[in-house]
Each structure stands twice: as structure tokens, then as C-alpha cells.
Scaffold this active site. Structure first.
Site, mmCIF file in Angstrom:
data_model
loop_
_atom_site.group_PDB
_atom_site.id
_atom_site.type_symbol
_atom_site.label_atom_id
_atom_site.label_comp_id
_atom_site.label_asym_id
_atom_site.label_seq_id
_atom_site.Cartn_x
_atom_site.Cartn_y
_atom_site.Cartn_z
ATOM 1 N N VAL A 9 0.820 -1.205 0.000
ATOM 2 C CA VAL A 9 0.000 0.000 0.000
ATOM 3 C C VAL A 9 0.853 1.255 0.000
ATOM 4 O O VAL A 9 0.624 2.186 -0.777
ATOM 5 C CB VAL A 9 -0.960 0.004 1.214
ATOM 6 C CG1 VAL A 9 -1.764 1.299 1.255
ATOM 7 C CG2 VAL A 9 -1.889 -1.193 1.149
ATOM 8 N N ALA A 10 1.860 1.292 0.879
ATOM 9 C CA ALA A 10 2.683 2.493 1.000
ATOM 10 C C ALA A 10 4.048 2.123 1.551
ATOM 11 O O ALA A 10 4.210 1.100 2.211
ATOM 12 C CB ALA A 10 2.005 3.518 1.906
ATOM 13 N N MET A 11 5.040 2.991 1.282
ATOM 14 C CA MET A 11 6.399 2.773 1.772
ATOM 15 C C MET A 11 6.982 4.113 2.194
ATOM 16 O O MET A 11 6.931 5.103 1.458
ATOM 17 C CB MET A 11 7.271 2.131 0.679
ATOM 18 C CG MET A 11 8.689 1.824 1.124
ATOM 19 S SD MET A 11 8.747 0.647 2.494
ATOM 20 C CE MET A 11 10.323 1.089 3.216
ATOM 21 N N GLU A 12 7.579 4.117 3.387
ATOM 22 C CA GLU A 12 8.002 5.345 4.053
ATOM 23 C C GLU A 12 9.358 5.857 3.603
ATOM 24 O O GLU A 12 10.149 6.355 4.423
ATOM 25 C CB GLU A 12 8.030 5.113 5.573
ATOM 26 C CG GLU A 12 9.060 4.097 6.065
ATOM 27 C CD GLU A 12 8.586 2.666 6.115
ATOM 28 O OE1 GLU A 12 9.225 1.848 6.799
ATOM 29 O OE2 GLU A 12 7.562 2.354 5.472
ATOM 30 N N ASN A 13 9.695 5.781 2.330
ATOM 31 C CA ASN A 13 10.991 6.263 1.869
ATOM 32 C C ASN A 13 11.187 7.722 2.281
ATOM 33 O O ASN A 13 10.315 8.557 2.028
ATOM 34 C CB ASN A 13 11.090 6.119 0.346
ATOM 35 C CG ASN A 13 10.909 4.676 -0.093
ATOM 36 O OD1 ASN A 13 11.548 3.768 0.428
ATOM 37 N ND2 ASN A 13 10.018 4.460 -1.043
ATOM 38 N N GLU A 16 2.815 6.763 7.316
ATOM 39 C CA GLU A 16 4.134 6.988 6.708
ATOM 40 C C GLU A 16 4.775 8.265 7.250
ATOM 41 O O GLU A 16 5.992 8.333 7.403
ATOM 42 C CB GLU A 16 4.008 7.048 5.185
ATOM 43 C CG GLU A 16 3.301 5.853 4.544
ATOM 44 C CD GLU A 16 3.786 4.514 5.052
ATOM 45 O OE1 GLU A 16 2.934 3.632 5.278
ATOM 46 O OE2 GLU A 16 4.993 4.325 5.248
ATOM 47 N N HIS A 46 6.460 7.367 10.386
ATOM 48 C CA HIS A 46 7.732 6.663 10.157
ATOM 49 C C HIS A 46 8.910 7.625 10.022
ATOM 50 O O HIS A 46 10.059 7.217 10.191
ATOM 51 C CB HIS A 46 7.637 5.801 8.899
ATOM 52 C CG HIS A 46 7.173 4.400 9.157
ATOM 53 N ND1 HIS A 46 7.750 3.575 10.092
ATOM 54 C CD2 HIS A 46 6.175 3.679 8.575
ATOM 55 C CE1 HIS A 46 7.145 2.401 10.086
ATOM 56 N NE2 HIS A 46 6.171 2.431 9.173
ATOM 57 N N GLU A 49 7.315 -0.469 13.399
ATOM 58 C CA GLU A 49 5.894 -0.493 13.045
ATOM 59 C C GLU A 49 4.980 -0.260 14.243
ATOM 60 O O GLU A 49 3.953 0.416 14.120
ATOM 61 C CB GLU A 49 5.554 -1.815 12.353
ATOM 62 C CG GLU A 49 6.264 -2.034 11.018
ATOM 63 C CD GLU A 49 5.944 -0.955 9.981
ATOM 64 O OE1 GLU A 49 5.005 -0.158 10.193
ATOM 65 O OE2 GLU A 49 6.641 -0.915 8.962
ATOM 66 N N TYR A 96 2.507 -4.843 13.799
ATOM 67 C CA TYR A 96 1.858 -3.540 13.914
ATOM 68 C C TYR A 96 1.024 -3.437 15.200
ATOM 69 O O TYR A 96 1.249 -2.562 16.028
ATOM 70 C CB TYR A 96 0.936 -3.297 12.710
ATOM 71 C CG TYR A 96 1.650 -3.128 11.396
ATOM 72 C CD1 TYR A 96 1.830 -1.870 10.833
ATOM 73 C CD2 TYR A 96 2.132 -4.227 10.687
ATOM 74 C CE1 TYR A 96 2.473 -1.705 9.615
ATOM 75 C CE2 TYR A 96 2.783 -4.077 9.474
ATOM 76 C CZ TYR A 96 2.954 -2.818 8.943
ATOM 77 O OH TYR A 96 3.603 -2.666 7.750
#
Length: 575
Positions: free
Chosen positions: A184-188, A212, A215, A234, A300
Site C-alpha cells: 500500500v505504502a512505503m516510508e521512503n 508513513e 515513520h 511499526e 503492527y
């Protein structure tokens, strides 16, 4: 091959201790799990090719030579050459573009673990949505992205800063990726990656972006030193996310979202069994196991419950916020283990240390970390009762025999509900499926047309109910939904449900017609689902298959499940 092989470099014997040195590794990247190449037809605009990387957790070793462990952090720079008309972005604090050469330069000035190095390139344009944020998307998606996020990302960042201290990464930009994005999403850092499919589900979009944002402090600034303790990122990020949503949307909304997630946690617990080792917060990572296989709802939600318990020991969440600010300041740009967090907690609150809260019977810190099963304590969600009570009431009306409350149940207008109320209701119906035929028939009569106009997070749950109950009058809606979806999270659960029941031939027919619009990785996953239990393949009505459909080969063996993996159909969680 996903794990690569080690590269050992012998340093000159004459090198003095602490003497600076430089190593140059010349390498070529072949196809690997970190790099996803998309043909134009797999994008929304169908205009230009697209590429993105996904490094979490141990994929970036296929992208560039690196110490692929969260225990090691470093700065990085990159030079990327791309054809004209292709926009390149990376998770970096600085960037520049030499147009005449088609060369992009990137530099990340703060140390990050290898998995947070990310690249995306394609037909992307941007718009500013705040003083330090912009959104990137394909041209056809940008107006929607702007309308959903303009102004509010800065509100979330400001709320997070008031809780946990300054945002240290400079910019917070967001790029929306095609539906092939595998999560779904990535915290780059500096550049959050989010799947475009979530744009239509406002409340899920809010929660995913805020998670995110969290994060940026928990996971990016301070990172778990080992993949065996992913909850340090998480669990803390989930706690911070809920503190931010409480500040910006109120306690009732936060409690509703938490109830929805904890429902899913207990669903997973029921499936796995309470003594399953993957339910520990400190999971033992066996050699050869991909750490991503250990990411589950315990990472989580059980992690969140432990952090919430720590906050309750303080008596006031604001006191705990102060501790977390000090924790971030002490450990930023480093990697930590659980003992670092817990020692810091007890040192920050000496009165709790004197009370030996870490050894409280039944709630020992060690037991939180190493006991299997559900959380030792869960949060009080009574502040969300105004939103959760209607869900519980409606569910009871539909599941209490005899079914003589249809009139009362049918008077409920789901279009007036929040998304998380509706998905909580539908998830509970899913848990009770198969339902009596009279119930599913009346449910369809009351709600099917309402649900048709709602977002995909809601529609997929209703369609799973349709499939699990073999309710043929609404089956055409399943076909229509799958014909228009290219995302893992909106296809895999339905195919798993279809293949578990009596509708496998129907699933095969849809897949034959739609496989060309799916990314090869997703196509392979669905093929594996369709192949389970088939020996040989059942006959398919070939008149339903277009003549130009490429042949599909299905292996007639069931791939072995690893590490107690469970199917998405039984979890119903999108993040």
C-alpha cells in the site's frame, strides 16, 4: 537468488586503523526483486514506461551493492540518466537536473539503512500541496491527488512535530505509483511511495499517509537494528499515527480505526493459533527466511498495544510524548534494539523504575516481547463507542435468529456511515460466512446498490461476502470489479475466495480475459492460486476466452506454504 551472495573485499595490509579509504565497486544490476519495470499499458496513462524500486526488507541488494541490514546506515549519492520526458525521483534530500545531458543528481545527506534507498521514474508531474510538500502522479491522476491532499499534509506534519519534535528530513513529498506497486505504502524518506488505488478510499488514504508520516520519526530516524524486532518501527509508528489522528480528527475516529485493526488481529490470531511463534514481538529469524515473511498484524498491532501499555504506565499520554521526543533526540540516525527503548523508558521515568513496572505480574516486559498469543493488554476504545455501537447493533440485527428485524436493519443508510464503520460491519459478516441464504438475499436487497457506489475497500468486502456465500445474482459484480482492477490488494483476496469455493472455473474465465492487464508478478501469484488442487485443469468454456489470449501454463502442484503464511482472504487488511 533473491538473497544474493556476499561480496568480500580485502583491505590493504598497510591500511592504518581509522584511516579513511575509498572502495569502488563496478557492477551491473540484472532483474531482481527490488526493481519493477512496467510497460506503458501497466500505467494509468498508458503513455510511457515506468520503473520503481521497493527495497524493504532485503531486496535492495539486487539494486546496488550494500550492507543490506537495518543495523548499518549511511549517506548516499546517485547519478541517474533518463530519456527526455521521463521524470526521475529518489528518496534524497537534494536533487538537480542537467537537462541537456538528461542527467539527474541526488544526494541523501542523512544516514539511512539500505532498504530506504528508493527510485521511481516515469510520466510524473507535480503540484505543491503545502510549504514543504508536493504530490507527484501521472497527469491523469494529479487533479485527484491534489484534491485529496492539498493543505492537510502540512496539518499532519505540524501535529507530528508538536508531539515528537522537528521533522528532520526537509521535504515531505508523496508519489503515487501505478497499481502494480506490491504494497500500500512505503516510508521512503523525503518521498513516500503510495499505491494510486487507495486514492478513492479517503479514510484509508488518511491513515496510510499519516502512518508513513509517523515513520519519519519511528523507523527512518530511529530504526530497528534487526529484522527480528520490526515492531520497534511499526508498533511505534502505529502508536504515533494514532496520536496524530487523535490530535487532528478526534479520539472517536482513532478508536474506530483501532477497533477495525484489532478485529483483524484477532482474526489472524484465530487462524494461526495462539502458540504460533510469528505472534511474538521478538521473532526468531531462521536462516534463509525473508524478513518480509515475518511482517504481520502482530508487528503492527501487538507492537502498538505494548507501546500503548507503556504510555498508560505514565498516566498521561503527553508525558509519554515527552519521553518519545527524548528517545528520538538521543537515537536519531542510529539503529536500536528493544532494550535500548525500554532502558530509556525506565531511565526517563525513575518512579516507574522504582515500582519495578517491568516485572509486573502477567505484564512483564519480557513476556510482552517473547510470549506468543494476543496482546497482554488492549487499549480502552470506549471513546469510539458513538461510531462502533451502530456497527455492533446492525451486525446483531442480521445475525440473530429468527431474522425478523429486517425492517429495522434495512432502514440503516450505509452511505451516511464512515468507511471504517462499513468495513468493520462487512468484515464481521465475512467472519460469519457462509450465512443463511435468506440472510445474504436480504442483505443484497438492502445494501448491494448502496455499496456499488462506494470505494474499493468497501466493495471488495461485499464481493467477498457474495463469493463466500455463492450468491449468484451478484456474481456479475465480481467479474466487473476484477475486470477493472490491477492491484494485488483488490485482486488476490477475491481470487483466493473464488478458488476456495465452487467458483474456480469462473475465476479461470475472468483471469484468461484480464491477465494481460496485470503485472507479471501478480499474474504469477494468481496462477499459483488457480493451480492449487488442479490435476489436471478443469475444462473451460473456450467461447468465453478471446482468441488472442496468450496461452497460460498452470503448474498442477500446490506450492508449499512457508513459515505459517496465511491467505489474504482470511485477514481482510489492506495495510
Amino acid at each position: 537468488t533473491d538473497y544474493g551472495s556476499s561480496l568480500t573485499i580485502s583491505l590493504p595490509a598497510a591500511l592504518q586503523p581509522h584511516q579513511p579509504f575509498q572502495i569502488i565497486v563496478r557492477y551491473t544490476t540484472a532483474d531482481g526483486p527490488a526493481i519493477w519495470w512496467l510497460d506503458p499499458e501497466l500505467t494509468y496513462g498508458n503513455a510511457k514506461p515506468f520503473v520503481f524500486t521497493q527495497g524493504h526488507s532485503v531486496c535492495n541488494r539486487s539494486f546496488f551493492p550494500c550492507f543490506d541490514t537495518p543495523a548499518v546506515k549511511c549517506t548516499y549519492s546517485a547519478t541517474v540518466k533518463a530519456p527526455a520526458g521521463i521524470q526521475v525521483l529518489m528518496s534524497a534530500t537534494q536533487s538537480s537536473y542537467l537537462e541537456e545531458e538528461g542527467v539527474y543528481q541526488f544526494y541523501m545527506e542523512y544516514p539511512v539503512p539500505a532498504y530506504l534507498v528508493a527510485l521511481v521514474a516515469g510520466d510524473l508531474i507535480h503540484a505543491d500541496i503545502g510549504p514543504r510538500s508536493r504530490v507527484w502522479a501521472e497527469p491523469c491522476l494529479l487533479p485527484t491527488a491534489i484534491s485529496k491532499l492539498s493543505g492537510i499534509v502540512e496539518r499532519w506534519l505540524t501535529a507530528a512535530e508538536s508531539l515528537y519534535g522537528p521533522y528532520i528530513w526537509g521535504r515531505y513529498d508523496i508519489v503515487f505509483l501505478p497499481p502494480s506497486f506490491p504494497i500500500v505504502a512505503m516510508e521512503n524518506p523525503c518521498l513516500t511511495f503510495i499505491i494510486s488505488s487507495i486514492l478513492e478510499s479517503d479514510e484509508f488514504l488518511i491513515i496510510d499517509v499519516i502512518h508513513e508520516v509517523a515513520h519519519s520519526w519511528f523507523g527512518n530516524a530511529v530504526t530497528n537494528a534487526t529484522w527480528e524486532e520490526m515492531w520497534l518501527s511499526e508498533g511505534l509508528a502505529t502508536y504515533a499515527q494514532r496520536r496524530i489522528t487523535t490530535e487532528t480528527y478526534g479520539a472517536a475516529f482513532t478508536c474506530l480505526e483501532t477497533a477495525f485493526r484489532l478485529d483483524a488481529l484477532h482474526r489472524q490470531m484465530k487462524l494461526l493459533g495462539e502458540d504460533n511463534p510469528v505472534s511474538k514481538l521478538q521473532v526468531k529469524l531462521e536462516p534463509g527466511v525473508n524478513p518480509s515473511n515475518l511482517m504481520n498484524l502482530f508487528t503492527y498491532e501487538k507492537g502498538y498495544c505494548f507501546v500503548y501499555y507503556l504510555s498508560q504506565l505514565c498516566g498521561d499520554p503527553r508525558h509519554f510524548d515527552s519521553f518519545l521526543r527524548a528517545y528520538i533526540e538521543k537515537y536519531k540516525f542510529t539503529s536500536v534494539v528493544a532494550q535500548d527503548l525500554l532502558d530509556s523508558f525506565l531511565n526517563f521515568f525513575p518512579e516507574l523504575k522504582e515500582q519495578c513496572v517491568e516485572s509486573k505480574a502477567g505484564l512483564e516486559f519480557e513476556r510482552w516481547l517473547n510470549a506468543t498469543g494476543p496482546p497482554l493488554a488492549e487499549p480502552d476504545l470506549s471513546q469510539g463507542s458513538s461510531l462502533t455501537r451502530p456497527v455492533e447493533t446492525l451486525f446483531k440485527l442480521w445475525t440473530t435468529e429468527p431474522l425478523d428485524s429486517v425492517a429495522a436493519a434495512s432502514s440503516v443508510d450505509l452511505t451516511k456511515w464512515r468507511t471504517f464503520q462499513t468495513v468493520l460491519f462487512l468484515d464481521r459478516l465475512l467472519d460469519g460466512s457462509p450465512l443463511p441464504h435468506e440472510v445474504i438475499k436480504k442483505l443484497s436487497e438492502c445494501y448491494s446498490s448502496q455499496l456499488d457506489s462506494m470505494n474499493a475497500e468497501i466493495r471488495i468486502r461485499w464481493l467477498q461476502i457474495v463469493v463466500r456465500n455463492d450468491y449468484y445474482p451478484d456474481l456479475y459484480k465480481v467479474r466487473r470489479f476484477l475486470e477493472n482492477q490491477m492491484s494485488r490488494m483488490y485482486t488476490i483476496p477475491l481470487y483466493e475466495d473464488l478458488c476456495t469455493g465452487t467458483l474456480k472455473s469462473f475465476a479461470l474465465e475472468i483471469f484468461y480475459q484480464t491477465q494481460n492487464q496485470l503485472h507479471p508478478n501478480l499474474r504469477k501469484t494468481i496462477q499459483q492460486i488457480l493451480s492449487q488442487g488442479l490435476n489436471p485443469l478443469p475444462a473451460i468454456d473456450t467461447t468465453a476466452v478471446t482468441t488472442d489470449t496468450p496461452a497460460m501454463v498452470l503448474e498442477d502442484k500446490v506450492s508449499e506454504a512457508t513459515n505459517g503464511a496465511i491467505s489474504l482472504r482470511d485477514v481482510n487488511v489492506s495495510a
